[in-house]
Design a protein around this motif. Structure first.
Motif, mmCIF file in Angstrom:
data_model
loop_
_atom_site.group_PDB
_atom_site.id
_atom_site.type_symbol
_atom_site.label_atom_id
_atom_site.label_comp_id
_atom_site.label_asym_id
_atom_site.label_seq_id
_atom_site.Cartn_x
_atom_site.Cartn_y
_atom_site.Cartn_z
ATOM 1 N N ILE A 1 -11.188 -2.801 -3.682
ATOM 2 C CA ILE A 1 -10.502 -1.749 -4.428
ATOM 3 C C ILE A 1 -10.867 -1.888 -5.899
ATOM 4 O O ILE A 1 -10.699 -2.942 -6.504
ATOM 5 N N LEU B 1 0.823 -1.199 0.000
ATOM 6 C CA LEU B 1 0.000 0.000 0.000
ATOM 7 C C LEU B 1 0.864 1.259 0.000
ATOM 8 O O LEU B 1 0.625 2.188 -0.770
ATOM 9 N N ILE C 1 -7.714 3.430 0.463
ATOM 10 C CA ILE C 1 -7.321 4.470 -0.487
ATOM 11 C C ILE C 1 -7.879 5.815 -0.039
ATOM 12 O O ILE C 1 -7.182 6.827 -0.082
ATOM 13 N N TYR D 1 -2.062 -1.935 -6.209
ATOM 14 C CA TYR D 1 -3.455 -1.969 -5.765
ATOM 15 C C TYR D 1 -4.138 -3.254 -6.233
ATOM 16 O O TYR D 1 -4.927 -3.853 -5.510
ATOM 17 N N SER E 1 -13.465 1.408 -0.796
ATOM 18 C CA SER E 1 -12.035 1.179 -0.575
ATOM 19 C C SER E 1 -11.525 2.172 0.459
ATOM 20 O O SER E 1 -10.914 3.187 0.136
#
Length: 176
Positions: free
Chosen positions: A109, A74, A136, A93, A133
């Motif tokens: 995601i 990440l 993010i 991702y 998500s």
């Protein structure tokens, strides 16, 4: 010594003293150069300091040691996005999505790459369903949808929440 360096780094990080935390984690790595957590922790410090390249390098080191380290993936994705290395960011991702299919934060995601077809062929858009998500959304500090961020040379130039189409186009035009 490694545990002491990690603890000191964590304390410094919590206080917002990112450069000092970075040094503390680096000190721990002198005693254990195969400690993926120290690399990953130092990577977040580098990113807080805007040192995206160093962040990517430390994430790469962490992933060499622990290949499925989701925090490192990440952090590398976020840093690569800041460096406008979109393909690398998307790849990380996508790996997170595959490796954690049932995870509430990573599992949903959805990232799509879009080219802007009007007069800006070099502009790339990524659509992220941040409502599904959370990772993010948190990493990009998004609180309202839709949010558009314009980055140039790894630096955020502009952020717009719910802009009109014309305002978005004008912003892209003046940024590039």
């Amino acid at each position: 010594m490694v545990a002491k360096a990690r603890s000191q780094g964590n304390d410094l990080f919590s206080c917002g003293r990112f450069a000092e935390a970075c040094a503390a984690y680096g000190e721990g790595l002198k005693y254990d150069s195969s400690n993926s957590v120290l690399y990953c922790n130092r990577a977040i410090c580098w990113s807080k300091l805007g040192q995206w390249e160093q962040s990517v390098e430390d994430c790469n080191q962490a992933l060499k040691i622990q290949t499925h380290y989701t925090k490192a993936l990440l952090r590398r994705a976020v840093s690569n996005a800041k460096l406008e290395r979109w393909a690398e960011a998307v790849r990380d991702y996508e790996v997170l999505t595959r490796e954690l299919p049932g995870d509430n934060e990573f599992g949903s995601i959805k990232l799509q790459y879009h080219h802007m077809v009007f007069p800006y062929p070099s502009v790339k858009f990524f659509k992220v369903d941040v409502e599904e998500s959370l990772v993010i959304a948190k990493a990009e500090s998004i609180r309202s949808v839709p949010t558009f961020k314009i980055y140039k040379n790894g630096e955020k130039v502009k952020e717009m929440v719910r802009p009109s189409h014309q305002f978005l186009e004008d912003s892209v035009r003046t940024s590039f």
